[in-house]
Design a protein around this motif. Structure first.
Motif, short mmCIF file in Angstrom:
data_model
loop_
_atom_site.label_atom_id
_atom_site.label_comp_id
_atom_site.label_asym_id
_atom_site.label_seq_id
_atom_site.Cartn_x
_atom_site.Cartn_y
_atom_site.Cartn_z
N LEU A 297 -22.01 76.12 23.11
CA LEU A 297 -21.95 75.44 24.40
C LEU A 297 -22.56 76.29 25.51
CD1 LEU A 297 -20.91 73.21 26.31
CD2 LEU A 297 -18.74 74.45 26.42
N ILE A 298 -22.16 77.55 25.57
CA ILE A 298 -22.60 78.40 26.67
C ILE A 298 -24.08 78.74 26.53
CG2 ILE A 298 -22.29 80.67 27.75
CD1 ILE A 298 -19.32 80.45 26.88
N ALA A 299 -24.50 79.13 25.31
CA ALA A 299 -25.90 79.51 25.11
C ALA A 299 -26.82 78.31 25.36
CB ALA A 299 -26.10 80.05 23.69
N VAL B 25 -11.48 81.52 37.44
CA VAL B 25 -10.20 82.22 37.35
C VAL B 25 -9.65 82.16 35.93
CG1 VAL B 25 -7.79 82.18 38.11
CG2 VAL B 25 -9.62 81.89 39.78
N ALA B 26 -9.79 81.01 35.28
CA ALA B 26 -9.29 80.88 33.91
C ALA B 26 -10.04 81.81 32.96
CB ALA B 26 -9.42 79.43 33.44
N ILE B 27 -11.33 81.95 33.14
CA ILE B 27 -12.11 82.86 32.29
C ILE B 27 -11.66 84.30 32.49
CG2 ILE B 27 -14.42 83.85 31.96
CD1 ILE B 27 -15.55 81.06 32.40
N VAL B 28 -11.42 84.68 33.74
CA VAL B 28 -11.00 86.06 34.03
C VAL B 28 -9.62 86.33 33.46
CG1 VAL B 28 -10.42 87.68 35.88
CG2 VAL B 28 -12.45 86.24 36.08
N GLY C 177 -11.38 79.06 29.35
CA GLY C 177 -11.82 78.79 30.71
C GLY C 177 -12.82 77.66 30.78
N VAL C 178 -13.78 77.64 29.85
CA VAL C 178 -14.79 76.58 29.85
C VAL C 178 -14.16 75.24 29.50
CG1 VAL C 178 -16.86 75.74 28.68
CG2 VAL C 178 -16.71 78.13 29.34
N VAL C 179 -13.25 75.23 28.51
CA VAL C 179 -12.58 73.98 28.14
C VAL C 179 -11.77 73.45 29.32
CG1 VAL C 179 -10.78 72.98 26.68
CG2 VAL C 179 -12.50 74.47 25.67
N LEU C 180 -11.06 74.35 30.01
CA LEU C 180 -10.29 73.93 31.19
C LEU C 180 -11.22 73.34 32.25
CD1 LEU C 180 -7.66 73.79 32.84
CD2 LEU C 180 -8.16 76.10 33.65
#
Length: 499
Positions: free
Chosen positions: A259-261, A388-391, A398-401
Motif C-alpha cells: 500500500l505505502i510503496a 499520531v497513530a503511526i507515531v 496508523g494507515v488503516v486507521l
C-alpha cells in the motif's frame, strides 16, 4: 507536499544532444541518490550495501521499463520505519521474502489495472502517512545523531528525548556526534540560499562530504558506516523465510509495504508529471515496473523500493530527455559500489542521521496544515489522526486507521439530511426529509420526530429522499408505530418503500 510550482519543458526526443543531457542528468541523480541509499539502509537497521543494491535495481531494471519516463526509484525514507520494525520483528532474511511478496502483489495489481485506483486514496491519509513516517524518522535519527541507541517504539522515543538532550550536552562523544549531525543539517538548509550555479552540486552530497572531511581531518573518534562488500551483502531469502509468509503478522506487513510503496510511487508520478511537458505516466505500467523492481530486490534480499520524489525532481531539473538518465544513474551506483566500497566506510553515521532528519522534516506538511484546517477541517483531522497513530502505534495500524477515518468522514458528509416541518390549514403537520437518510443521521432525525405533538395529524414526506438505508427505514417505521399507538392521529408516510 509533492506538488511543485515550477514547470520544465522536457521533449523526450532522442539524438546526440539528448544523450549528452541524459548523461549529465544521470550524474546529478547519482550524486543525490548515493548518500540517501546508504542513509536509508543504515536507518532501516540493515547493511549499507542493501540500500545501494535497491538503488542499482531501481536504475538498471525499473529505469528500463515503461511507466514513468523521468521518475527515479530506489530505497525511500518513507519506508524506513516499517523496514526497521520488520527486521526487528522477523529478521533480515524474512525481509527479502516480504519484499519479494510485495513485488508479486504489485505485479498482480498492475496486471489487474489497479494502478489508477491508487490515485483514489485520500490525500489526507497519504499526507498523514508521510507526516507520521517523517516524525518517527526524525525521532529515531536524533538518537543516532547523538550516538545513542534508539528505543523501539514511538512513544519511547518521545519520552526518552529529555534524557537524550542531557546526554547530548554532557557526554563528550555525544557532543561531537551531535555537532557533526547539526552541521550536516545546517549545510542542507543553507545550501538552498546559495546562487543557482553553486546549487548544481546536490546538497546531500556536499553535506556528507564536508562532514566526512572534517571528522577525518580532526581525527574525531565517531561511529562510521560498516562496509562488507556488495557481493557479501546479497542474501536471498531461504525456504524458512518464504514459509514465514503464511504468518498473519508477516502478511500484514506485506500489505502495508504494498500500500505505502505503491501509493507513494504513484503520487510521486503525479507530482513529476507536473514538473515537465514530456510523456505522461501510465499508472498501471508504472505499478508493474515497481512490482518487477521489488521482486528483484526481494530475490537479492535488499530493501524495498519506491519512486523517490527527491531523485525524480533532480532528474527533471537536471534536464533529462529520456529514461536513459534513470538507467545510467543505476550504472554509476553499481560502478561506485564495486570499485570504491571503502569510500562508504569513512562516512560518519551522525552525518547520515542529519541527512535523514532533514528528509524527515520535509515529509511533514507544516505549511499546508494551516490552510487545510481553515478550508477542510475534516481532512486536517484525518491527517493528524493518521500521523499520531503511526507515531504511537505502528505504520500499518496508523494507515488503516487513516483509511477508516477517511471513509467515515466521506460517509458522514454524503449522508447529509435536511428536515423541515411546516403546518398546513387544519393543524396538519408536514415533515419533509431530503438528502441521504442513513444511520449516521438517525439521532438528529429521531429527536426532531419525537418532539412533534402526538395529538396532531402528521404527514412524513420522504419522496425527496435519495437514499434510505435499512437502519433508517426500520427506525422510521418504529417511530410511526409508536406515534400511532400513543397519539390520536395516525402518521401518514409518503414514500414508495414505506407506503
Amino acid at each position: 507536499m509533492l506538488s511543485t510550482r515550477k514547470t520544465l519543458t522536457t521533449s523526450g526526443e532522442g539524438g546526440p544532444g539528448a544523450l549528452r543531457q541524459d548523461a549529465l542528468a544521470s550524474l546529478v541523480v547519482f550524486l543525490v541518490a548515493l548518500p540517501l541509499c546508504v542513509g536509508v539502509a543504515v536507518a532501516s537497521g540493515v547493511p549499507a550495501e542493501l540500500g545501494l543494491i535497491t538503488g542499482i535495481v531501481g536504475g538498471l531494471v525499473v529505469g528500463a521499463l515503461p511507466g514513468s519516463t523521468f521518475q527515479v526509484s530506489g530505497p525511500a525514507a518513507g519506508l524506513t520505519v516499517l523496514v526497521f520494525e520488520a527486521v526487528k520483528e522477523f529478521g533480515l532474511g524474512t525481509l527479502g521474502a516480504i519484499v519479494l511478496a510485495t513485488g508479486v502483489l504489485q505485479l498482480t495489481l498492475g496486471a489487474l489495472r489497479f494502478g489508477r485506483w491508487f490515485r483514489a486514496i485520500s490525500v489526507a491519509v497519504v499526507q498523514g502517512m508521510l507526516a507520521g513516517i517523517g516524525l518517527v524518522l526524525v525521532l529515531g535519527q536524533l538518537y543516532t545523531m547523538a550516538g545513542a541507541k534508539q528505543p523501539g517504539s514511538g512513544l519511547a522515543k518521545i519520552t526518552g528525548l529529555p534524557g537524550l538532550a542531557v546526554d547530548a550536552v554532557t557526554g563528550r562523544d555525544s557532543v561531537v556526534a551531535c555537532a557533526v549531525g547539526a552541521g550536516t543539517i545546517a549545510v542542507l538548509v543553507l545550501w538552498k540560499k546559495l546562487p543557482g550555479k553553486a546549487r548544481l552540486v546536490p546538497a546531500p552530497l556536499v553535506a556528507v562530504t564536508l562532514a566526512t572531511a572534517v571528522t577525518a581531518a580532526a581525527g574525531l573518534d565517531i561511529a562510521r558506516v560498516e562496509v562488507k562488500g556488495l557481493a557479501d551483502a546479497i542474501q536471498p531469502p531461504g525456504l524458512n523465510d518464504l514459509t514465514s509468509l503464511g504468518s498473519v503478522a508477516v502478511l500484514g506487513t506485506v500489505l502495508a509495504f504494498t500500500l505505502i510503496a505503491s501509493a507513494e510511487s504513484l503520487f510521486s508520478a503525479a507530482a513529476v508529471d507536473r514538473m515537465h511537458q514530456g510523456p505522461r505516466t501510465h499508472y498501471d505500467k508504472e505499478l508493474l515496473a515497481q512490482g518487477v523492481g521489488n521482486t528483484v530486490c526481494g530475490v537479492l534480499g535488499a530493501l524495498p523500493m519506491t519512486a523517490v520524489i527527491v531523485r525524480s525532481a533532480a532528474n527533471v531539473q537536471a534536464g533529462a530527455k529520456t529514461s536513459l538518465s534513470r538507467v545510467l544513474h543505476g550504472l554509476w551506483l553499481l560502478i561506485f559500489a564495486v570499485a570504491l566500497p571503502a569510500a562508504i566506510g569513512v562516512i560518519p553515521l551522525a552525518a547520515l542521521a542529519g541527512v535523514l532528519v532533514h528528509a524527515g522534516c520535509k515529509l511533514v506538511p507544516v505549511k499546508e496544515i494551516g490552510p487545510l484546517w481553515r478550508e477542510h477541517r475534516g481532512e486536517a483531522l484525518v491527517l493528524a489522526a493518521t500521523a499520531v497513530a503511526i507515531v504511537t502505534t505502528s505504520m500499518f495500524e496508523g494507515v488503516v486507521l487513516g483509511l477508516l477515518l477517511a471513509v467515515v468522514k466521506t460517509a458522514w458528509e454524503v449522508s447529509h439530511v435536511h428536515v423541515e416541518t411546516r403546518e398546513l390549514t387544519g393543524g396538519r403537520l408536514v415533515v419533509t426529509i431530503t438528502g441521504h437518510a442513513t444511520f449516521l443521521r438517525l439521532p438528529r432525525l429521531l429527536e426532531t420526530l419525537e418532539a412533534l405533538p402526538q395529538d396532531r395529524p402528521v404527514e412524513l414526506d420522504l419522496s425527496a429522499v435519495r437514499h434510505l438505508d435499512h437502519a433508517c427505514r426500520t427506525a422510521l417505521e418504529g417511530w410511526a408505530e409508536r406515534h400511532n399507538a400513543e397519539g390520536t392521529e395516525a402518521v401518514r408516510v409518503r414514500h414508495p418503500e414505506l407506503a
